[in-house]
Design a protein around this motif. Structure first.
Motif, PDB file in Angstrom:
ATOM      1  N   VAL A  27       8.359   2.183   3.471  1.00 45.81           N
ATOM      2  CA  VAL A  27       6.992   2.158   2.937  1.00 45.81           C
ATOM      3  C   VAL A  27       6.336   3.484   3.312  1.00 45.81           C
ATOM      4  O   VAL A  27       5.917   3.699   4.437  1.00 45.81           O
ATOM      5  N   THR A  28       6.268   4.371   2.340  1.00 47.86           N
ATOM      6  CA  THR A  28       5.777   5.722   2.616  1.00 47.86           C
ATOM      7  C   THR A  28       4.385   5.985   2.045  1.00 47.86           C
ATOM      8  O   THR A  28       3.819   7.047   2.288  1.00 47.86           O
ATOM      9  N   ARG A  29       3.855   5.045   1.296  1.00 48.45           N
ATOM     10  CA  ARG A  29       2.510   5.233   0.727  1.00 48.45           C
ATOM     11  C   ARG A  29       1.477   4.936   1.805  1.00 48.45           C
ATOM     12  O   ARG A  29       1.351   3.813   2.277  1.00 48.45           O
ATOM     13  N   ALA A  30       0.741   5.946   2.221  1.00 45.62           N
ATOM     14  CA  ALA A  30      -0.242   5.791   3.294  1.00 45.62           C
ATOM     15  C   ALA A  30      -1.266   4.712   2.972  1.00 45.62           C
ATOM     16  O   ALA A  30      -1.703   3.980   3.860  1.00 45.62           O
ATOM     17  N   LEU A  48       5.756  -6.486   4.859  1.00 50.12           N
ATOM     18  CA  LEU A  48       6.733  -5.459   4.524  1.00 50.12           C
ATOM     19  C   LEU A  48       7.697  -5.940   3.451  1.00 50.12           C
ATOM     20  O   LEU A  48       8.074  -5.189   2.555  1.00 50.12           O
ATOM     21  N   ARG A  49       8.094  -7.191   3.522  1.00 50.12           N
ATOM     22  CA  ARG A  49       8.982  -7.752   2.493  1.00 50.12           C
ATOM     23  C   ARG A  49       8.289  -7.797   1.142  1.00 50.12           C
ATOM     24  O   ARG A  49       8.934  -7.667   0.102  1.00 50.12           O
ATOM     25  N   ALA A  50       6.977  -8.002   1.139  1.00 42.10           N
ATOM     26  CA  ALA A  50       6.217  -8.127  -0.109  1.00 42.10           C
ATOM     27  C   ALA A  50       5.809  -6.776  -0.700  1.00 42.10           C
ATOM     28  O   ALA A  50       5.317  -6.729  -1.821  1.00 42.10           O
ATOM     29  N   ALA A  51       6.017  -5.698   0.042  1.00 40.22           N
ATOM     30  CA  ALA A  51       5.654  -4.373  -0.472  1.00 40.22           C
ATOM     31  C   ALA A  51       6.418  -4.111  -1.766  1.00 40.22           C
ATOM     32  O   ALA A  51       7.591  -4.451  -1.892  1.00 40.22           O
ATOM     33  N   THR A  52       5.742  -3.518  -2.714  1.00 39.61           N
ATOM     34  CA  THR A  52       6.341  -3.289  -4.027  1.00 39.61           C
ATOM     35  C   THR A  52       7.060  -1.945  -4.094  1.00 39.61           C
ATOM     36  O   THR A  52       6.960  -1.131  -3.175  1.00 39.61           O
ATOM     37  N   ASP A  55       5.134   1.142  -3.394  1.00 37.28           N
ATOM     38  CA  ASP A  55       4.908   1.485  -1.994  1.00 37.28           C
ATOM     39  C   ASP A  55       6.128   2.157  -1.380  1.00 37.28           C
ATOM     40  O   ASP A  55       6.062   2.674  -0.282  1.00 37.28           O
ATOM     41  N   ARG A  56       7.243   2.112  -2.110  1.00 37.08           N
ATOM     42  CA  ARG A  56       8.504   2.676  -1.635  1.00 37.08           C
ATOM     43  C   ARG A  56       9.061   3.673  -2.657  1.00 37.08           C
ATOM     44  O   ARG A  56      10.076   3.408  -3.291  1.00 37.08           O
TER      45      ARG A  56
END
Length: 63
Positions: A27-30, A48-52, A55-56
């Protein structure tokens, strides 16, 4: 603060930390991290699992 002084460290196994770190590195999107600043530490794994995919990112946008 997302990672304040909580018992999160004391109750998390090495395997759980490895999963958290693996997901967190991608996840690199600030803005994602800023959006999660008021979240409870115990929700981190689920968040973190739900990050789209947005976001990565997989490509460097500056090239």
């Amino acid at each position: 603060m997302l990672f304040g002084s909580t018992p999160f460290d004391a109750t998390t196994s090495e395997a759980e930390w490895a999963e958290i770190e693996e997901n967190a590195r991608t996840v690199t999107r600030a803005g994602w991290w800023i959006d999660q600043r008021s979240s409870e530490p115990e929700d981190l794994t689920e968040l973190l699992r739900a990050a789209t995919g947005a976001d990565r990112p997989t490509e460097n946008p500056f090239f």
